[in-house]
Design an enzyme around this catalytic site. Structure first.
Site, PDB file in Angstrom:
ATOM      1  N   TRP A 166      -1.237   2.004  -4.079  1.00 41.22           N
ATOM      2  CA  TRP A 166      -0.961   3.132  -3.179  1.00 41.22           C
ATOM      3  C   TRP A 166      -1.777   4.342  -3.636  1.00 41.22           C
ATOM      4  CZ3 TRP A 166       3.334   7.113  -3.972  1.00 41.22           C
ATOM      5  CH2 TRP A 166       3.470   7.935  -2.842  1.00 41.22           C
ATOM      6  N   ASP A 202       7.993  -0.289  -8.553  1.00 38.20           N
ATOM      7  CA  ASP A 202       8.047   0.567  -7.368  1.00 38.20           C
ATOM      8  C   ASP A 202       8.493  -0.302  -6.193  1.00 38.20           C
ATOM      9  OD1 ASP A 202       7.830   2.556  -5.545  1.00 38.20           O
ATOM     10  OD2 ASP A 202       5.666   2.824  -5.685  1.00 38.20           O
ATOM     11  N   LYS A 208      11.658   3.866   4.233  1.00 37.25           N
ATOM     12  CA  LYS A 208      11.206   2.854   5.194  1.00 37.25           C
ATOM     13  C   LYS A 208      12.369   2.010   5.689  1.00 37.25           C
ATOM     14  CE  LYS A 208       7.328   4.078   3.119  1.00 37.25           C
ATOM     15  NZ  LYS A 208       6.234   4.854   3.597  1.00 37.25           N
TER      16      LYS A 208
HETATM   17  C1  LMR Z   1       1.965   5.169   2.947  1.00 41.47           C
HETATM   18  O1  LMR Z   1       1.542   4.476   2.013  1.00 41.47           O
HETATM   19  O2  LMR Z   1       1.315   5.369   3.984  1.00 41.47           O
HETATM   20  C2  LMR Z   1       3.346   5.760   2.842  1.00 41.47           C
HETATM   21  O3  LMR Z   1       3.931   5.412   1.637  1.00 41.47           O
HETATM   22  C3  LMR Z   1       3.395   7.199   3.148  1.00 41.47           C
HETATM   23  C4  LMR Z   1       2.800   8.051   2.079  1.00 41.47           C
HETATM   24  O4  LMR Z   1       3.462   8.999   1.643  1.00 41.47           O
HETATM   25  O5  LMR Z   1       1.670   7.826   1.659  1.00 41.47           O
END
Ligand code: LMR
Length: 431
Positions: free
Chosen positions: A159, A240, A281
């Site tokens: 992420w 996570d 989510k």
């Molecule tokens: C994403 O990965 O798009 C979500 O978790 C929203 C974010 O805050 O990045």
């Protein structure tokens, strides 16, 4: 006669100070837009009526609109009736919310004997946090204060915000191999190699399910191999779990990693770990910022100290978490019919994502590109394997907005735009 007024030395110092501030602000460089949320900002400005936002991981229904889960709406209505005050909650949230999280995730609502034992023995400290990002930041700050090895390994890719959260908290980061962009699959052999090469006691970030951004998860057998390395190298697992429920449609089926971790914690093989979780989510509580951090300790006495330090850390940061989202969670778990309705809501959201994933897959041209990886990926995203240049072309020519790593938030696809999207992808890929 006008007399010239000489500034007092105090005024002069203040004037100089503000000048210095102004000139140093003038030198502040422009920061780049956020890799994910910046995509939404650019999308809003686009005037093309065919534009599609596949950037942020937030659910849209088949008409392209965000939703409120019907069960959540009912919980809010109930809350409106019964709520009599807006007092601050505790620094780490209400005891009720903490117990709900513990029971939901670690006790698996009565099905996880090991998790139940950890709870009974006082080995789990849970604090409500400002959703998943807040929870990551709290644990990052905590580890920076109390964990000797201030270094984390994160999967490549991960992420986009993970690295910023840890680095900003003073924890340095590096990647472990995860995904092979040539085969569009897991790079398991190198994943193991890079964890084996880690220094002992390094922190390791593991995605519990629906890996963000790839949607490719480890099998139970692969997790066993990874956890054997974690034990051998005494790595500190930081899990996570932002998409619990999005792999199978059932939040309890998606936590097999947590169940295994609980077993290993009870056996003393991985005596301590941490879990970041959110209801953003799986209850659609995005902007309510409702999540938690749980730290599994070796003993009750340690838990007491850990909890006191979490309070000491959170209080000067944001004092206490917001209450609206956590009260919705409390309503849902307090009422059996609302709770069942929520499970159904979640299942139907995940069902639509799977249906539209298949619909897109079927419309993609497989002559020059193997799209089979789409069918193996789970959760909110497809990791297309498209290059940055192809993603930019999709944006500039077709107003299709996605993050430049080729991740598409599949919920932006619906019956009305799936043909347009498939056609645009096919054109870009066939060039
Ligand atoms: C994403 O990965 O798009 C979500 O978790 C929203 C974010 O805050 O990045």
């Amino acid at each position: 006669m006008l007399r010239s007024v000489r500034p007092s030395s105090k005024n002069a110092t203040m004037a100089m100070r503000s000048m210095r501030c102004l000139s140093s602000f003038n030198e502040i460089p422009l920061a780049p837009p956020d890799k994910i949320l910046g995509i939404s900002e650019a999308y809003v400005k686009d005037t093309n009526s065919k534009k599609i936002n596949l950037g942020v991981g937030a659910y849209r229904d088949n008409t392209g609109r965000p939703i409120i889960f019907p069960s959540v709406k009912k919980a809010e209505q109930k809350l409106l009736e019964v709520e009599t005050e807006k007092e601050y909650t505790g620094i780490t949230g209400s005891k009720n919310f903490q117990n709900i999280v513990k029971n939901f995730i670690f006790n698996n609502s009565g099905k996880d004997v090991n998790g139940a034992k950890l709870i009974e023995e006082g080995r789990i400290v849970t604090a409500q946090t400002i959703s998943g990002t807040g929870s990551l930041r709290v644990i990052a700050d905590f580890l920076n204060r109390f964990y000797p090895k201030k270094h984390i390994l994160v999967p490549k890719p991960t992420w986009a915000n993970h690295i910023a959260v840890f680095n900003d908290a003073g924890i340095s980061s590096d990647f472990y191999a995860y995904y092979d962009t040539k085969t569009n699959g897991l790079d398991f052999a190198n994943l193991k190699k890079s964890l084996e090469a880690a220094e002992n006691e390094t922190i390791v970030l593991l995605h519990a399910c629906c890996h963000n951004p790839t949607g490719m998860d480890l099998t139970a057998e692969q997790w066993e191999e990874v956890l054997a390395i974690v034990q051998a190298k005494k790595l500190f697992p930081l899990i996570d779990m932002a998409y619990q429920g999005f792999a199978s449609g059932d939040p309890y089926k998606d936590i097999s990693l947590i169940r295994r971790m609980n077993e290993l914690a009870v056996e003393g093989k991985i005596p301590t770990y941490a879990l970041c979780q959110s209801f953003a989510k799986n209850m659609g509580l995005y902007g309510e910022r409702t999540g938690s951090i749980s730290i599994i300790t070796e003993a009750k006495e340690t838990s007491t100290a850990v909890e006191s330090q979490l309070k000491k850390l959170i209080r000067p940061t944001y004092s206490s978490p917001p209450i609206h989202g956590s009260k919705i969670v409390e309503q849902i778990f307090a009422n059996e019919s609302l709770y069942q309705e929520w499970l159904t809501d979640l299942d139907s959201v995940v069902g639509r994502l799977n249906t539209i994933r298949t619909a897109l897959y079927e419309k993609l041209d497989k002559t020059n590109y193997n799209w089979d990886h789409l069918q193996k990926q789970r959760g909110m995203f497809i990791f297309t394997g498209l290059s940055k240049e192809q993603v930019i072309e999709l944006r500039e020519k077709y107003s299709v907005y996605a993050t430049e790593d080729g991740r598409f938030s599949i919920s932006g696809v619906n019956d009305k735009n799936v043909d347009y999207l498939a056609d645009a992808i096919n054109k870009v890929v066939s060039k």
